[in-house]
Design a protein around this motif. Sequence first.
Motif, PDB file in Angstrom:
ATOM      1  N   THR A   1       0.688  -1.270   0.010  1.00  6.54           N
ATOM      2  CA  THR A   1       0.007  -0.001   0.061  1.00  6.54           C
ATOM      3  C   THR A   1       0.618   1.360  -0.120  1.00  6.54           C
ATOM      4  N   LEU A   2       2.177   1.132   0.420  1.00  6.06           N
ATOM      5  CA  LEU A   2       2.900   2.261   0.163  1.00  6.06           C
ATOM      6  C   LEU A   2       3.693   2.218  -0.885  1.00  6.06           C
ATOM      7  N   PRO A   3       3.841   3.301  -1.731  1.00  8.20           N
ATOM      8  CA  PRO A   3       4.678   3.183  -3.132  1.00  8.20           C
ATOM      9  C   PRO A   3       6.207   3.066  -2.894  1.00  8.20           C
ATOM     10  N   ILE A   4       6.638   2.366  -3.797  1.00  9.08           N
ATOM     11  CA  ILE A   4       8.198   2.321  -4.022  1.00  9.08           C
ATOM     12  C   ILE A   4       8.494   3.051  -5.364  1.00  9.08           C
ATOM     13  N   SER A   5       9.251   3.980  -5.372  1.00  4.26           N
ATOM     14  CA  SER A   5       9.697   4.804  -6.445  1.00  4.26           C
ATOM     15  C   SER A   5      10.803   3.961  -7.209  1.00  4.26           C
TER      16      SER A   5
ATOM     17  N   ARG B   1      14.037   5.192   0.404  1.00  2.00           N
ATOM     18  CA  ARG B   1      14.022   4.188   1.331  1.00  2.00           C
ATOM     19  C   ARG B   1      15.063   3.077   1.559  1.00  2.00           C
ATOM     20  N   LEU B   2      15.943   3.194   0.386  1.00  2.00           N
ATOM     21  CA  LEU B   2      17.143   2.415   0.693  1.00  2.00           C
ATOM     22  C   LEU B   2      18.036   3.124   1.547  1.00  2.00           C
TER      23      LEU B   2
ATOM     24  N   ALA C   1      14.430  -1.780  18.995  1.00  2.00           N
ATOM     25  CA  ALA C   1      14.680  -0.864  17.957  1.00  2.00           C
ATOM     26  C   ALA C   1      15.267  -1.746  16.764  1.00  2.00           C
ATOM     27  N   ASN C   2      16.512  -2.409  17.217  1.00  2.00           N
ATOM     28  CA  ASN C   2      17.257  -3.272  16.217  1.00  2.00           C
ATOM     29  C   ASN C   2      16.182  -4.105  15.340  1.00  2.00           C
ATOM     30  N   ALA C   3      15.287  -4.706  15.940  1.00  2.00           N
ATOM     31  CA  ALA C   3      14.309  -5.786  15.376  1.00  2.00           C
ATOM     32  C   ALA C   3      13.539  -4.886  14.390  1.00  2.00           C
ATOM     33  N   THR C   4      12.825  -3.673  14.710  1.00  2.92           N
ATOM     34  CA  THR C   4      12.267  -3.063  13.754  1.00  2.92           C
ATOM     35  C   THR C   4      13.023  -2.556  12.347  1.00  2.92           C
ATOM     36  N   ALA C   5      14.170  -2.109  12.862  1.00  4.86           N
ATOM     37  CA  ALA C   5      15.192  -1.884  11.731  1.00  4.86           C
ATOM     38  C   ALA C   5      15.371  -3.146  10.785  1.00  4.86           C
ATOM     39  N   LEU C   6      15.504  -4.236  11.190  1.00  2.00           N
ATOM     40  CA  LEU C   6      15.695  -5.465  10.274  1.00  2.00           C
ATOM     41  C   LEU C   6      14.351  -5.614   9.710  1.00  2.00           C
ATOM     42  N   MET C   7      13.076  -5.599  10.428  1.00  2.00           N
ATOM     43  CA  MET C   7      11.769  -5.783   9.721  1.00  2.00           C
ATOM     44  C   MET C   7      11.529  -4.937   8.594  1.00  2.00           C
ATOM     45  N   PHE C   8      11.845  -3.494   8.689  1.00  2.00           N
ATOM     46  CA  PHE C   8      11.927  -2.469   7.637  1.00  2.00           C
ATOM     47  C   PHE C   8      12.772  -2.695   6.543  1.00  2.00           C
TER      48      PHE C   8
END
Length: 219
Positions: free
Chosen positions: A93-97, A126-127, A175-182
């Motif tokens: 649902t969120l666009p990737i350019s 994003r990257l 916080a590290n887990a959310t970084a990996l998930m993202f």
Amino acid sequence: MRELTGEARARESLRRQNRALAELVATRTELVSAMLHELRTPLASTLAMVEMLPADTGDAQLDEALELIARNVRRIAGVTEQIATISGMENGTLPISRKDFDLAALLSKHGFAVESMETFAGDRDRLNQVFARLVEAVRALGGAGRMTASTDGDHWRIALPLPPDLVTDRLFTGANATALMFARAVVGRHGGTVGVESASLVVSLPRSARPPGSADPAP
């Protein structure tokens, strides 16, 4: 005849498994969406009230308590937005350019030793967030010695060394887990993967493939 019957059973079993997986993904997506909706409304009103709190009430203990409340409410709001972003990346649902940019320059900025790279087509912003957060997370674990980016067939292998006695992504908590998930959500939308191999956290990105299912941003 027996072989055909066996193949038919295998196909039917695969269809059932795919249906079950699709239902599980849909249920998870609906659950996350519902939870975010329930969280955002009270958070918005609470944040508005937090902004109205006085900086100094004249009571030292009360001032300390109010500062702690404000800090924790903002932290919860930040985590909620991170979950929303990760969920949006995963479900599309969120666009990737899809724009050409210098991936080598981006990685060099974050401290990677980089081979010469051809232009990469993807979402630079994003990257950039992905690599900034991964470098921070791995360094917090005591890793990220000499980070490298090199060719590996039709992919780029971007490696962040982990501590030798800590070579599993189960290390990533909080916080590290959310970084990996993202990272997994964004890199997955680019047709790549993120995982642990050879004592490093490795991001694999296709050298020429464009992000699946993405569209060019509006001019």
